[in-house]
Design an enzyme around this catalytic site. Structure first.
Site, PDB file in Angstrom:
ATOM      1  CG  ASP A 296      -2.425   0.865   1.013  1.00 31.10           C
ATOM      2  OD1 ASP A 296      -2.823   2.144   0.331  1.00 31.10           O
ATOM      3  OD2 ASP A 296      -3.511   0.714   1.142  1.00 31.10           O
TER       4      ASP A 296
HETATM    5  C1  BGC Z   1      -5.030   3.500   0.175  1.00 29.72           C
HETATM    6  C2  BGC Z   1      -5.109   2.615  -0.832  1.00 29.72           C
HETATM    7  C3  BGC Z   1      -4.924   2.871  -2.642  1.00 29.72           C
HETATM    8  C4  BGC Z   1      -3.807   3.482  -2.641  1.00 29.72           C
HETATM    9  C5  BGC Z   1      -2.912   4.297  -3.568  1.00 29.72           C
HETATM   10  C6  BGC Z   1      -4.063   4.120  -0.253  1.00 29.72           C
HETATM   11  O1  BGC Z   1      -3.939   5.285   0.579  1.00 29.72           O
HETATM   12  O2  BGC Z   1      -4.830   2.569   0.990  1.00 29.72           O
HETATM   13  O3  BGC Z   1      -6.643   1.753  -0.983  1.00 29.72           O
HETATM   14  O4  BGC Z   1      -4.831   1.474  -3.355  1.00 29.72           O
HETATM   15  O5  BGC Z   1      -3.948   4.837  -1.460  1.00 29.72           O
HETATM   16  O6  BGC Z   1      -3.682   5.442  -4.297  1.00 29.72           O
END
Ligand code: BGC
Length: 772
Positions: A296
């Protein structure tokens, strides 16, 4: 079972494609894209042989920023791309920009390896559909698959070939803001939805230029954040992990999901992004996952804050060793992996394996042959397609959940009388286009939204009536200067439609946990002020989570849970309010009476002191009433239970018929025995309507305690007034096995109860026995 599953999967993969089997017998097997092609593997081996260590590490680096220009975090990204130091990027869309950067990779980099462009395409790309929690309320995976397919077609046209969706985290706590991004609290329904998203995004072939990779997230346990606080720690027994949180991921992997995102949270103290138990042991060794694991956003760096790495270098080493292939945003792989390999702290074979997986996906997508987004005929495509918009309305209509509908003379307040009348439309969400898009709305545009105000005004005007509009208040402030106008407006009307709820951007999604689950701001006071006029109120609730609606449930005649419905919010709502469409959505989350009940979920254990037969509507007055698993100041049950949703018609269920009442655990484990259970569902009302028939099971006498009910099947049927339909389900190993005291996924001898009914709190039941 685990070993058998992996082995079976391996055999199937050899012939080039997999089928969506496993957890979901109810699903029609669909061809899933191949990720294991011997010819491709040879090409990858050859390419790996030509790559320098830096070029290999480049494939594991993912740049995440909205701009690649000067001053951006990666101001030199063009140069890095040309050097082959970047494998993928996110938040870059549009034919011109993606093709421009792709050209650098394909033409300037030494080995011409194409880039992969990623985006959070969560519930639509340009055409925004209802938020995922709403889509789950349709209980119709085929609709979710279609929505995802449309999203893939729109996104790939602009160069996006990877979406960070679906979020398949089970969410049992309404305080958690990200409950809106998933399919609710149930692992069975969650698995069906997870597989549907993957099928939609990835299509039958990944090398179809209109297909994009799905990314199942957040692996794993993210939804179990303590106290519903986003990013918070998670304590999970291995059994609960496997029984509740892993099944949707497994279903998505079986459906062929190409990528998995490792979560922000720690599980039992070990960050999910450096967790070799979940990422390597479960995902790769047990499930045979051949795709890519992406961290993530910044999650590798965050292991320093978790306290399991003192510096970036250790964070990178631990993450890659645990099985994270791509570093999203931390830039720690770019910075340290080559050094870690040279010092012998990370074997080059580990890097090779991660790069192999990344290249495997790029080959599977056909990027080596067709790296560029198709050029549009003239400029970017900006108009929504009529067919997609119509589908957005259909899925919205089926996602609304009618929670209450009483009226006079045995007739509900809804549907609205079509004759000309004056309707007061009150509330801060009646005309808020941006909120209708929900959180994570990709390249959705508020200008495409038709609000409730616009659609209702058009509809009522057609029949010679009037809509009087007064917002009354705002969501995020407590200014009550608009109350008087709202009350005066209500007084002039025959009926009041109130559009209340949450601010989609600030109160739902990531980093939007709440401890107060009532109507935010002073909307409750506004509701009470309007209700005091005595006019009939139809409350339309827009929210990304179950709110506490106890006062409304007692005082307001009609409540429609609308979630955030997307671009066709208004038209969909109006068609349901006027009865052109009969509401048929059902809750996939339990709606609490009070926030203190959270986490609240229907498939809980019974405890040793269930409060059966005790009147929980009042405080206990003696010890017999007191010493139970209960609250002294609130009932145990949900205000509206999981699976619940009303219709403008009524349905009746006949007593269940079972093909047998005696089964053998051994035969079930060998998959040589099953049980058929059936009922006849009748539309006992006067309108045509859809009913979602739900199947639940309970097991007693087992080595570990099992939930009071567990969903194990569902089917949506359409019935004309007076029409009946027989509905049956097969119950076998998949429905009856659980992770037992020895952590084996088996069927045990048990006393079983099966229900078929309209929700998790009602239905016809019958018993059967599972002997040894
Ligand atoms: C979120 C994810 C997301 C990623 C990319 C993160 O802050 O937890 O769900 O896909 O950002 O944007």
């Amino acid at each position: 079972m685990t070993f058998n599953m992996s082995f079976a999967r391996f055999l199937i993969l050899i012939i080039g494609f997999t089928y969506s089997v496993g957890l979901l017998h109810a699903q029609v097997p669909t061809a899933a894209p191949a990720l294991d092609n011997p010819e491709t593997e040879q090409r990858i081996t050859k390419l790996l042989g030509q790559m320098t260590l830096e070029e290999k590490v480049g494939q594991l680096a993912h740049f995440a920023d909205n701009s690649t220009g000067p001053g951006a975090p990666h101001a030199d990204s063009r140069e890095q791309i040309a050097k082959g130091n970047v494998g993928s990027l996110e938040n870059i869309t549009g034919v011109a920009e993606t093709n421009d950067l792709q050209k650098l990779a394909v033409e300037k980099s030494r080995l011409h390896i194409p880039l992969l462009f990623a985006l959070d395409v969560i519930h639509g790309y340009r055409t925004i559909f209802p938020v995922p929690l709403a889509m789950s309320s349709t209980w119709d995976p085929s609709l979710v698959e279609r929505a995802s397919r449309i999203a893939a077609k729109e996104a790939t046209r602009e160069g996006v070939r990877l979406t960070y969706s679906p979020m398949v985290d089970i969410a049992r706590d309404a305080r958690w803001g990200r409950i809106v991004e998933g399919a609710g609290e149930d692992p069975y329904l969650g698995s069906a939805m997870a597989a549907a998203y993957v099928r939609g995004y990835q299509g039958a072939r990944l090398d179809d230029p209109q297909s994009m990779l799905a990314c199942i997230k957040h692996f794993v346990g993210y939804g179990a954040a303590e106290a519903g606080k986003d990013y918070n720690s998670v304590e999970l027994s291995d059994r609960t992990l496997r029984q509740v949180y892993l099944p949707p991921f497994h279903a998505a992997v079986e459906a062929g999901a190409g990528t998995v995102m490792s979560a922000f949270n720690a599980i039992n103290g070990v960050p999910a992004t450096s967790n070799s138990y979940t990422l390597t042991h479960v995902l790769r060794e047990e499930w045979g996952f051949k795709g890519v694991v992406i961290s993530d956003y910044g999650a590798i760096r965050e292991t320093i804050a978790h306290g399991t790495a003192l510096d970036g270098k250790t964070a990178a080493r631990k993450a890659v060793a645990a099985g994270v292939d791509i570093d999203l945003e931390s830039n720690l792989y770019s910075r340290y992996l080559s050094e870690l390999v040279r010092s012998g702290e990370v074997p080059e074979a580990t890097i090779d394996e991660a790069v192999r997986r990344v290249l495997r996906l790029k080959f599977a997508l056909g990027l080596f042959d067709h790296p560029y987004a198709p050029e549009p005929a003239s400029g970017e495509k900006t108009q929504l397609e009529a067919g997609n918009v119509e589908f957005a309305r259909t899925i919205a209509e089926r996602s609304f959940v009618l929670l209450k509908n009483v009226g006079s003379g045995g007739r509900g307040t809804l549907p609205l009388d079509p004759k000309p009348h004056t309707v007061a439309l009150i509330g801060p969400l009646a005309d808020s286009a941006i909120d209708m898009l929900g959180c994570w709305h990709a390249r959705g545009d508020a200008k495409d939204v038709v609000t409730l105000r616009a659609a209702l005004t058009a509809r009522v005007q057609q029949t010679g009536g009037h809509v009087l509009y007064a917002p009354g208040t705002k969501i995020l402030t407590k200014d009550d200067t608009g109350f008087a106008e709202a009350v005066a407006t209500a007084k002039q009307a025959d009926v009041v439609v109130m559009a209340v709820g949450e601010d989609a951007q600030w109160m739902t999604g990531e980093a939007a946990s709440r401890v107060h689950l009532g109507l935010p701001g002073n909307q409750q006071q506004l509701l009470e002020a309007v209700a005091a006029t005595g006019k009939p109120i139809i409350l339309v609730v827009f929210s990304g989570r179950p709110l506490v609606l106890s006062w409304a449930a007692e005082h307001v005649p009609a409540i429609l849970q609308a979630w955030f419905p997307g671009v066709q919010a208004g038209p969909g709502l109006v068609r349901v309010l006027f009865g052109d469409v009969n509401p048929s959505g059902k809750l996939t989350v339990s709606m609490p009476r009070s926030v203190g009940q959270e986490p609240l979920y229907y498939n809980a254990l019974n405890t040793g002191r269930p409060a059966d037969g005790v009147d929980l509507t009042r405080p206990p007055t003696d010890n017999r009433e007191k010493y139970h698993a209960r609250y002294v100041d609130e009932q145990n049950t949900a205000l509206f239970p999981f699976g619940f949703g009303l219709s403008y018609t009524t349905f009746s269920y006949s007593p269940l018929e079972l093909s047998t009442t005696q089964l053998s655990a051994d035969a079930l484990n060998r998959e040589t025995a099953t049980l058929r259970v059936s009922t006849t569902v009748k539309n006992s009302g006067t309108r045509a309507g859809d009913e979602v028939v739900e199947l639940y099971l309970r097991l007693r006498g087992t080595s570990i305690a099992r939930p009071v009910r567990e969903l194990k099947g569902f089917r949506r049927i359409t019935l004309a007034p007076g029409e009946s339909q027989r509905v049956d389900f097969t119950i076998g190993r998949n429905e009856l096995a659980f992770w037992n005291i020895d952590m084996k996924d088996v069927v045990e001898p048990a006393s079983a109860t099966v229900w078929m009914g309209p929700n998790s709190a009602e239905g016809q039941s019958a018993d059967f026995v599972i002997a040894k």
